[in-house]
Design an enzyme around this catalytic site. Structure first.
Site, PDB file in Angstrom:
ATOM      1  N   HIS A  41       0.835  -1.199   0.000  1.00 53.85           N
ATOM      2  CA  HIS A  41       0.000   0.000   0.000  1.00 53.85           C
ATOM      3  C   HIS A  41       0.869   1.247   0.000  1.00 53.85           C
ATOM      4  O   HIS A  41       1.776   1.374   0.828  1.00 53.85           O
ATOM      5  CB  HIS A  41      -0.917   0.022   1.237  1.00 53.85           C
ATOM      6  CG  HIS A  41      -1.856   1.193   1.224  1.00 53.85           C
ATOM      7  ND1 HIS A  41      -1.960   2.083   2.270  1.00 53.85           N
ATOM      8  CD2 HIS A  41      -2.712   1.645   0.272  1.00 53.85           C
ATOM      9  CE1 HIS A  41      -2.854   3.017   1.961  1.00 53.85           C
ATOM     10  NE2 HIS A  41      -3.319   2.773   0.763  1.00 53.85           N
ATOM     11  N   GLU A  61     -16.534   1.853   1.034  1.00 52.76           N
ATOM     12  CA  GLU A  61     -15.996   2.400   2.288  1.00 52.76           C
ATOM     13  C   GLU A  61     -16.822   3.575   2.822  1.00 52.76           C
ATOM     14  O   GLU A  61     -16.887   3.785   4.031  1.00 52.76           O
ATOM     15  CB  GLU A  61     -14.536   2.818   2.096  1.00 52.76           C
ATOM     16  CG  GLU A  61     -14.370   3.951   1.080  1.00 52.76           C
ATOM     17  CD  GLU A  61     -12.908   4.188   0.697  1.00 52.76           C
ATOM     18  OE1 GLU A  61     -12.139   3.225   0.628  1.00 52.76           O
ATOM     19  OE2 GLU A  61     -12.547   5.358   0.460  1.00 52.76           O
TER      20      GLU A  61
HETATM   21  C1  NOJ Z   1      -8.866   6.201   0.702  1.00 55.23           C
HETATM   22  C2  NOJ Z   1      -8.945   4.860   0.046  1.00 55.23           C
HETATM   23  O1  NOJ Z   1     -10.054   4.803  -0.824  1.00 55.23           O
HETATM   24  C3  NOJ Z   1      -9.027   3.827   1.129  1.00 55.23           C
HETATM   25  O2  NOJ Z   1      -9.251   2.553   0.559  1.00 55.23           O
HETATM   26  C4  NOJ Z   1      -7.799   3.877   1.970  1.00 55.23           C
HETATM   27  O3  NOJ Z   1      -7.933   2.970   3.033  1.00 55.23           O
HETATM   28  C5  NOJ Z   1      -7.578   5.270   2.538  1.00 55.23           C
HETATM   29  N1  NOJ Z   1      -7.674   6.246   1.514  1.00 55.23           N
HETATM   30  C6  NOJ Z   1      -6.243   5.407   3.215  1.00 55.23           C
HETATM   31  O4  NOJ Z   1      -5.218   5.376   2.270  1.00 55.23           O
HETATM   32 CA    CA Z   2     -11.272   6.750  -1.818  1.00 49.52          CA
END
Ligand code: NOJ
Ligand code: CA
Length: 695
Positions: free
Chosen positions: A404, A499
């Site tokens: 990541h 999310e």
């Molecule tokens: C936004 C991303 O869409 C999400 O998946 C991620 O966990 C966070 N940023 C932190 O990088």
């Molecule tokens: Ca995002």
């Protein structure tokens, strides 16, 4: 097969300069013409209806050159193409690229004339056109102040739109008439980006529309390379839409050098909504694959130390700070070696390919909201994340770690460190990375959707290919089919993902029925489906957020939202409670030989069935919006003479996205090509079906 007939310039072109192009099935017609002032114009006709009325084409350059009039036709060529190609990963094994084309060369009648070539490709499902600035004496380096492409629509259509700001597409879709588009009256709840809104009638593309006479119309673009994203400024009084390119820090649009080809502008039209969802036109308008050996590009089903941060159980930051979550109290750091091993065990046990870990590296404690240039170095782990131990453990378990890289929007910092970051990945056995661009961009003043950042995302994907690394970018500009050319750019977010349901008003039940008509037309999305613990009050009784879904719908999304990279996004402990439903996520394929769109209506419902790559097994996903729905599915897609065990994962009779979202049931049926399946979808619900051939 390419048949070209070239017509040299004929002196009477000036008088008979309308050029007509027919689609292969003859249902669509494009007419190019020059007005008596030498203005280039086009129109689009579908089944005799003038869908796009005479609309102008051209540019304004910073030099002052006005490329909208005073043109004469100097040449035109026509041709037709009918070929098949095979995507590395995709919704179908064979993609048909069939169109008729017309290219018109035009030159200004002036002392230092500028020449343009406009290329039109007419497919059965729509038109693509692009501008070429050919090599020429009077134009070398130049700056575009605006592209002046018009889409002069023939009605006040219903539109599915998101606000045309320059940094994010993470919005709920508004569903209004074109005449009702008004950003000043729109609730814009996306908090993490700078919002530059230059016009209250500016929207983003893909813009999906439906006319009063039930035609489905979609405006988008393909192959956005070295050019800004095109937004659409709607004149709400006359249904005319004008292109608006996302500007750079000093207000210019694009820095170019001839010869140059712009992205394709696309207009799809059909009386059958399924044609829009199933169209491969955007991919077809991109260049063929530029990676010679693609054997390392593989589909990925993954789990990750991720959702626990979004629901507020764990933190990205080592010190337990609350990046992104709603709680005020400190919580444990998620990316610790023991927790990561727990996910590796879970992935190995259930045969997932990969484990993503966010919050593994230093910088999170120094981020969020401060517009700082150097926050992350992408190589230094927090003290409780033992890279070597994790690498070895994952290898032993046969699981790939997924890297990541949150860039915090600092593209400058990321580019400086990119090679070291990729080397670190390779040295530690990572061959896929999720990148992210949360927050305002550095170089300061640039936008996520401007030319500089478009070049950045494409540069990162191409550099990654040198290292045999696959990319999944979040908060980047939305894809425009470039994965055909760079298939290691395997997915992107670039829309409002699952999310948002964890920490905001979330996504209404209709959201996922719109995405296939909009965002998904450009390429795969990392939506992160598969949430089983639907209400956030199960983590904290004060929380009111929830996923606007039933559990069965979360399964169906693996089929309806195509991606060769799919996450089982919920926590292992939540899956352990529903292993029977989890079986669908374990079984479902993510790379396909064939896809059939069975039913589709934007904003309402969608049913898609897909055939697994290299196997005679099929997976079906059916979803609905906030209304419940009954439908009968004809199994005629199955192979004749074969029998299949259909396992149907469906909403229980009393299921409802808000009142009873976790109620599901599972039943089996033996089916063949003549069978019909009755599906009952709850309000906000869905059905997922696996069809496994009985030997
Ligand atoms: C936004 C991303 O869409 C999400 O998946 C991620 O966990 C966070 N940023 C932190 O990088
Ligand atoms: Ca995002």
């Amino acid at each position: 097969m390419r048949l070209f007939s070239t017509f040299a310039f004929l002196f009477f072109c000036l008088f008979t300069n309308a050029q007509t192009l027919l689609s292969p099935n003859k249902k669509m017609e494009m007419i190019f013409s020059l007005s008596d002032k030498g203005e280039p114009q086009y129109q689009l006709i579908y089944k005799g209806k003038n869908i796009v009325k005479k609309s102008s084409l051209g540019f304004k350059l910073k030099s002052g050159a006005d490329l909208t009039s005073n043109f004469v036709l100097t040449n035109s060529t026509t041709g037709s193409v009918n070929e098949k190609w095979h995507p590395v990963l995709g919704e179908q094994k064979n993609i048909l690229n069939e169109y008729n084309e017309l290219s018109v060369s035009i030159k200004q009648a002036s002392e230092n004339p500028i020449e343009l070539i406009i290329h039109f490709k007419l497919y059965n499902e729509g038109l693509g056109f692009r501008y070429e600035f050919p090599n020429q004496k009077n134009l070398n380096y130049f700056i575009v102040s605006e592209e002046l492409t018009q889409f002069n629509l023939n009605g006040n259509h219903k539109a599915f739109w998101i606000p045309g700001e320059f940094d994010s597409q993470e919005y709920i879709y508004n569903e209004t008439k074109l005449s009702e588009i008004d950003l000043s009256k729109t609730y814009i709840d996306n908090g993490i980006f700078k919002k530059d809104i230059y016009s209250n009638t500016m929207v983003q593309s893909p813009l999906m529309m439906k006319s009063d006479d039930n035609l489905y119309i979609n405006i988008f673009e393909a192959a956005v390379i070295n050019y800004p994203v095109m937004h659409l400024n709607v004149n709400t009084t006359n249904n005319t839409i004008a292109s608006y390119l996302v500007p750079n820090a000093i207000g210019d649009k694009a820095y170019l050098q001839a010869p140059f080809n712009t992205p394709w502008r696309t207009i799809m039209v059909s009386d059958d909504a399924r044609d829009i969802v199933g169209s491969k036109m955007v991919l077809n308008l991109n260049e063929p694959c530029k990676i010679n050996n693609t054997s390392w590009i593989k589909p990925v089903k993954y789990v990750g130390v991720w959702w626990e941060m979004h629901v507020g159980k764990a933190s990205w930051d080592f010190s337990g700070g609350q990046v992104g979550s709603q709680q005020q109290t400190k919580v444990p750091h998620g990316a610790n070696t023991a927790n990561v091993k727990r996910y590796i065990d879970f992935a190995a046990k259930h045969k997932f390919d990969g484990v993503l870990v966010e919050g593994w590296n230093t910088g999170w404690e120094d981020w969020f909201g401060n517009w700082k240039e150097n926050v992350f170095d992408f190589v230094t782990p927090y003290p409780d994340f033992n890279v070597k131990e994790i690498t070895e453990y994952a290898k032993m378990k046969g699981v790939k770690m997924i890297m990541h890289h949150e860039t915090s929007g600092s593209a400058a910092n990321y580019e400086r460190r990119l090679d070291r970051a990729f080397e670190f990945m390779k040295n530690n056995g990572y061959d896929a990375v999720k990148s992210g661009y949360v927050g305002r961009i550095i170089p300061r003043g640039e936008h996520h959707d401007g030319q500089t950042m478009v070049n950045h995302y494409n540069h990162v994907a191409q550099r990654a290919a040198d290292y045999k690394i696959m990319i999944n970018s979040h908060e980047s500009s939305r894809p425009t089919g470039v994965s055909r050319t760079w298939p290691n750019y395997i997915a992107a977010e670039a829309a409002r993902g699952n999310e948002y349901n964890a920490w905001s008003n979330g996504n209404p039940p209709s959201h996922e029925t719109i995405l296939p008509f909009t965002r998904m037309l450009g390429g795969a999305m990392d939506y992160t489906p598969g949430i089983f613990e639907i209400k956030m009050n199960s983590y904290n009784q004060n929380r009111k957020e929830q996923i606007h879904t039933t559990l069965a719908k979360q399964l169906a999304l693996y089929v309806t939202l195509y991606s060769p990279l799919q996450m089982a996004a919920d926590l292992p402990e939540n899956y352990e409670k529903h292993l029977d439903a989890f079986q669908f996520i374990k079984d479902v394929a993510v790379d396909w030989d064939d896809t059939k769109i069975l039913e589709a209506e934007p904003g309402d419902f969608l049913t898609i069935v897909r055939k697994t790559k290299g196997k005679d097994s099929w997976f079906l996903g059916a979803i609905t919006d906030e209304n419940k729905r009954n439908t009968e599915i004809n199994c005629s897609f199955l192979t004749a003479g074969k029998k299949y065990k259909a396992t149907i994962y469906e909403d229980a009779k009393d299921a409802h996205w808000e009142l009873n979202p976790k109620a599901y049931s599972i039943r089996n049926e033996i089916v063949d090509i003549n069978s019909k399946l009755n599906l009952s979808l709850a309000a906000g619900g869905g059905t997922a079906v696996s069809f496994i051939q009985i030997k």
